[in-house]
Design a protein around this motif. Structure first.
Motif, PDB file in Angstrom:
ATOM      1  N   LEU A 220      23.464  34.866  32.873  1.00  0.00           N
ATOM      2  CA  LEU A 220      24.239  36.059  33.210  1.00  0.00           C
ATOM      3  C   LEU A 220      23.567  36.971  34.237  1.00  0.00           C
ATOM      4  O   LEU A 220      24.228  37.402  35.190  1.00  0.00           O
ATOM      5  N   PRO A 221      22.283  37.319  34.100  1.00  0.00           N
ATOM      6  CA  PRO A 221      21.698  38.259  35.070  1.00  0.00           C
ATOM      7  C   PRO A 221      21.788  37.779  36.508  1.00  0.00           C
ATOM      8  O   PRO A 221      21.968  38.591  37.420  1.00  0.00           O
ATOM      9  N   GLY A 222      21.675  36.473  36.738  1.00  0.00           N
ATOM     10  CA  GLY A 222      21.711  35.966  38.105  1.00  0.00           C
ATOM     11  C   GLY A 222      23.102  35.744  38.646  1.00  0.00           C
ATOM     12  O   GLY A 222      23.284  35.697  39.871  1.00  0.00           O
ATOM     13  N   ARG A 223      24.097  35.614  37.770  1.00  0.00           N
ATOM     14  CA  ARG A 223      25.438  35.248  38.237  1.00  0.00           C
ATOM     15  C   ARG A 223      26.448  36.395  38.196  1.00  0.00           C
ATOM     16  O   ARG A 223      27.428  36.371  38.938  1.00  0.00           O
ATOM     17  N   LEU A 224      26.236  37.365  37.330  1.00  0.00           N
ATOM     18  CA  LEU A 224      27.195  38.453  37.222  1.00  0.00           C
ATOM     19  C   LEU A 224      27.360  39.245  38.520  1.00  0.00           C
ATOM     20  O   LEU A 224      28.492  39.648  38.853  1.00  0.00           O
ATOM     21  N   PRO A 225      26.298  39.488  39.322  1.00  0.00           N
ATOM     22  CA  PRO A 225      26.499  40.208  40.585  1.00  0.00           C
ATOM     23  C   PRO A 225      27.511  39.527  41.519  1.00  0.00           C
ATOM     24  O   PRO A 225      28.240  40.213  42.249  1.00  0.00           O
ATOM     25  N   TYR A 226      27.561  38.199  41.501  1.00  0.00           N
ATOM     26  CA  TYR A 226      28.552  37.496  42.330  1.00  0.00           C
ATOM     27  C   TYR A 226      29.965  37.934  41.964  1.00  0.00           C
ATOM     28  O   TYR A 226      30.791  38.224  42.844  1.00  0.00           O
ATOM     29  N   TRP A 227      30.243  38.008  40.671  1.00  0.00           N
ATOM     30  CA  TRP A 227      31.592  38.345  40.233  1.00  0.00           C
ATOM     31  C   TRP A 227      31.913  39.817  40.468  1.00  0.00           C
ATOM     32  O   TRP A 227      33.070  40.157  40.772  1.00  0.00           O
ATOM     33  N   ARG A 228      30.930  40.680  40.328  1.00  0.00           N
ATOM     34  CA  ARG A 228      31.187  42.096  40.609  1.00  0.00           C
ATOM     35  C   ARG A 228      31.576  42.298  42.068  1.00  0.00           C
ATOM     36  O   ARG A 228      32.466  43.091  42.383  1.00  0.00           O
ATOM     37  N   GLU A 229      30.927  41.567  42.957  1.00  0.00           N
ATOM     38  CA  GLU A 229      31.281  41.666  44.370  1.00  0.00           C
ATOM     39  C   GLU A 229      32.592  40.944  44.665  1.00  0.00           C
ATOM     40  O   GLU A 229      33.448  41.457  45.394  1.00  0.00           O
ATOM     41  N   ARG A 230      32.746  39.766  44.076  1.00  0.00           N
ATOM     42  CA  ARG A 230      33.912  38.938  44.383  1.00  0.00           C
ATOM     43  C   ARG A 230      35.211  39.577  43.910  1.00  0.00           C
ATOM     44  O   ARG A 230      36.249  39.476  44.581  1.00  0.00           O
ATOM     45  N   LEU A 231      35.197  40.247  42.761  1.00  0.00           N
ATOM     46  CA  LEU A 231      36.422  40.787  42.178  1.00  0.00           C
ATOM     47  C   LEU A 231      36.544  42.290  42.348  1.00  0.00           C
ATOM     48  O   LEU A 231      37.405  42.915  41.716  1.00  0.00           O
ATOM     49  N   ALA A 232      35.716  42.873  43.205  1.00  0.00           N
ATOM     50  CA  ALA A 232      35.792  44.317  43.439  1.00  0.00           C
ATOM     51  C   ALA A 232      37.140  44.672  44.075  1.00  0.00           C
ATOM     52  O   ALA A 232      37.590  44.028  45.023  1.00  0.00           O
ATOM     53  N   GLY A 233      37.772  45.683  43.532  1.00  0.00           N
ATOM     54  CA  GLY A 233      39.000  46.194  44.133  1.00  0.00           C
ATOM     55  C   GLY A 233      40.233  45.334  43.948  1.00  0.00           C
ATOM     56  O   GLY A 233      41.222  45.512  44.674  1.00  0.00           O
ATOM     57  N   ILE A 234      40.216  44.425  43.007  1.00  0.00           N
ATOM     58  CA  ILE A 234      41.390  43.566  42.826  1.00  0.00           C
ATOM     59  C   ILE A 234      42.561  44.385  42.279  1.00  0.00           C
ATOM     60  O   ILE A 234      42.374  45.348  41.544  1.00  0.00           O
ATOM     61  N   GLU A 235      43.750  44.005  42.688  1.00  0.00           N
ATOM     62  CA  GLU A 235      44.976  44.638  42.219  1.00  0.00           C
ATOM     63  C   GLU A 235      45.812  43.607  41.471  1.00  0.00           C
ATOM     64  O   GLU A 235      45.753  42.415  41.781  1.00  0.00           O
ATOM     65  N   PRO A 236      46.605  44.052  40.493  1.00  0.00           N
ATOM     66  CA  PRO A 236      47.469  43.102  39.789  1.00  0.00           C
ATOM     67  C   PRO A 236      48.419  42.391  40.751  1.00  0.00           C
ATOM     68  O   PRO A 236      48.908  42.984  41.716  1.00  0.00           O
ATOM     69  N   VAL A 237      48.677  41.130  40.494  1.00  0.00           N
ATOM     70  CA  VAL A 237      49.617  40.379  41.324  1.00  0.00           C
ATOM     71  C   VAL A 237      51.013  40.955  41.175  1.00  0.00           C
ATOM     72  O   VAL A 237      51.757  41.091  42.157  1.00  0.00           O
ATOM     73  N   PHE A 238      51.383  41.322  39.957  1.00  0.00           N
ATOM     74  CA  PHE A 238      52.716  41.867  39.694  1.00  0.00           C
ATOM     75  C   PHE A 238      52.603  43.323  39.262  1.00  0.00           C
ATOM     76  O   PHE A 238      51.607  43.731  38.669  1.00  0.00           O
ATOM     77  N   ALA A 239      53.639  44.086  39.559  1.00  0.00           N
ATOM     78  CA  ALA A 239      53.666  45.485  39.134  1.00  0.00           C
ATOM     79  C   ALA A 239      53.688  45.557  37.619  1.00  0.00           C
ATOM     80  O   ALA A 239      54.220  44.671  36.936  1.00  0.00           O
TER      81      ALA A 239
END
Length: 446
Positions: A220-239
């Motif tokens: 987790l410590p080495g891989r979680l930063p990837y996901w924080r950057e990768r999924l930053a600012g995501i919006e729902p696909v549907f309203a």
């Protein structure tokens, strides 16, 4: 090192290399744990399902189901004996769950009788028996299980006529995944036939659970930063659905078929898998439905990358978000899909740890990280032989709206069956039928 390369070494070097390989395997092997009857650690997969079941049932995964046609004489007493032996063989089928300080743990219990229901439909007109059996089975697929008390599976046999039965197994997802069904079907058939089974697997799911949880803590410590950057600012696909929308996870399914040659044509000469082609087409559909080109789709990984787990039943699947910016050109989209898949798999962590690590605010009734999902199944294996009745696949599709929209791609002979399942709170059956036709058109026109 391959067997051929090992055989080519001199005797002394081969002996040393064999010893080194054995030591390496032993160092990374999954250790079996002692069974004292005390609570045992849950895997991240079990924890995710348990938490969803307790807190937000709308986003919990559906039950796992297996349907078989059985033509020929069927002995219910013999079937019940085989089912009891199956539960004794696989610990996950007789495991219960309890919370300790708010954290779920598993309790492996001794084998106990499992419900086997016999439903005789021969009083109905013959043309009505099969549809009625399927309707009853799909209703049974949505039944809830008590994780604290169990049992977590049920088997129903629908009798349609002399020597004509439909077998339907329902199992809670915390105890079994789709990848375990062929194993359970083969073992049940062998036990019914009285065939000699190999000894129970030396590893059981609880051993994997403790090992995988420890491995996740290291990664987790080495891989979680990837996901924080990768999924930053995501919006729902549907309203977000209005408060007046119908609650629950009721869904509907519409399916279309496309020839395998269509998918093969889009694969071209490059390193493109059918998974990537079908996911890319799904992303095009989602862009049209949402008006967005920055999309996140969830998919599943099998989690069975080790040989010693091949004969172990349990829940191994993990949810993985794939974020893709959808361009206009289909070849460019394929390249982005490949890149997203490669990055996600290289940094995969348990989904519940990913969601916790992101620290995002959870919305009631909305699946975390993604609302649309894609599953690519393997070629369905032919049912194993039974002693007496002849077995076949009893095809069914559970209309479960765990996600706002899900696509399941299943190869069937020379075609792919593409099944779109959507929540009725968002889509009507007519909507889904139209979207399925659009998906097929995307593949034909790309």
């Amino acid at each position: 090192m391959t067997a051929d390369r090992l055989a080519a070494l001199s005797g002394r070097r081969r002996e040393l290399m064999t010893r080194l390989l054995a030591q390496k395997a032993a160092a990374t092997a999954i250790p079996p744990l002692p069974r004292s009857g005390a609570p045992m650690e849950c895997s991240h997969e079990q924890r995710r399902i348990w938490l969803a079941t307790q807190a937000t049932p709308e986003t919990a995964p559906p039950n796992v189901t297996l349907g078989l046609t059985l033509t020929g004489e069927l002995d219910p007493t013999r079937l019940l004996t085989a089912l009891t032996a199956l539960v004794a063989r696989h610990e996950t089928l007789r495991t219960r769950y309890t919370a300790i300080d708010g954290v779920p743990h598993q309790l492996v219990r001794p084998a106990q009788p499992v419900p086997l229901e016999l439903v005789d439909l021969t009083a109905l007109p013959e043309p009505d028996r099969e549809p009625e059996a399927l309707s009853l089975a799909l209703a049974a697929a949505g039944e809830r299980f008590d994780l604290a008390r169990g049992p977590l599976l049920r088997l129903t046999v629908y009798r349609l006529g002399p020597g004509e039965h439909r077998l339907f197994l329902v199992c809670h997802h915390i105890a079994c995944d789709g990848g375990s069904l062929p194993l359970l079907a083969a073992d049940l058939a062998a036990l019914y036939a009285g065939a000699g089974l190999t000894p129970p697997p030396p590893l059981q799911y609880a051993d994997y659970a403790a090992w995988s949880a420890g491995r996740a803590r290291e990664r987790l410590p080495g891989r979680l930063p990837y996901w924080r950057e990768r999924l930053a600012g995501i919006e729902p696909v549907f309203a977000r659905l209005p408060h007046t929308a119908a609650p629950g996870r009721a869904g509907a399914t519409a399916a279309v078929r496309v020839g395998r040659e269509v998918v093969e044509r889009l694969r071209g000469e490059g390193p493109v898998t059918p998974f990537a082609v079908l996911l890319a087409a799904y992303l095009v559909l989602l862009r049209r439905l949402s008006g967005r080109d920055d999309l996140v789709v969830g998919t599943v990984t099998s989690g069975r990358g080790r040989r010693e787990l091949e004969r172990v039943a349990g829940c191994f699947i993990n949810l993985v978000p794939l974020r893709v910016s959808v361009p206009d050109a289909f070849p460019a989209l394929l390249a982005r899909v490949r890149e997203a898949v490669a990055g996600a798999l290289a940094n995969e962590i348990p989904f519940d740890a990913l969601v916790s690590g992101l620290g995002a605010h959870r919305l009631p009734g909305v699946h975390p990280a993604f609302q649309a999902a894609f599953v690519h199944r393997d070629d369905p294996a032919p049912p194993p032989g039974w002693a007496g009745p002849r077995a076949g696949v009893w095809a069914h599709e559970v209309d479960d709206g765990s996600f706002d929209l899900g696509l399941t791609a299943t190869p069937r002979d020379a075609e792919y069956e593409l099944a779109l399942t959507g929540r009725l709170a968002r889509f009507t059956p007519a909507d889904l039928a139209g979207h399925a036709r659009t998906l097929a058109a995307v593949l034909h026109d790309a």
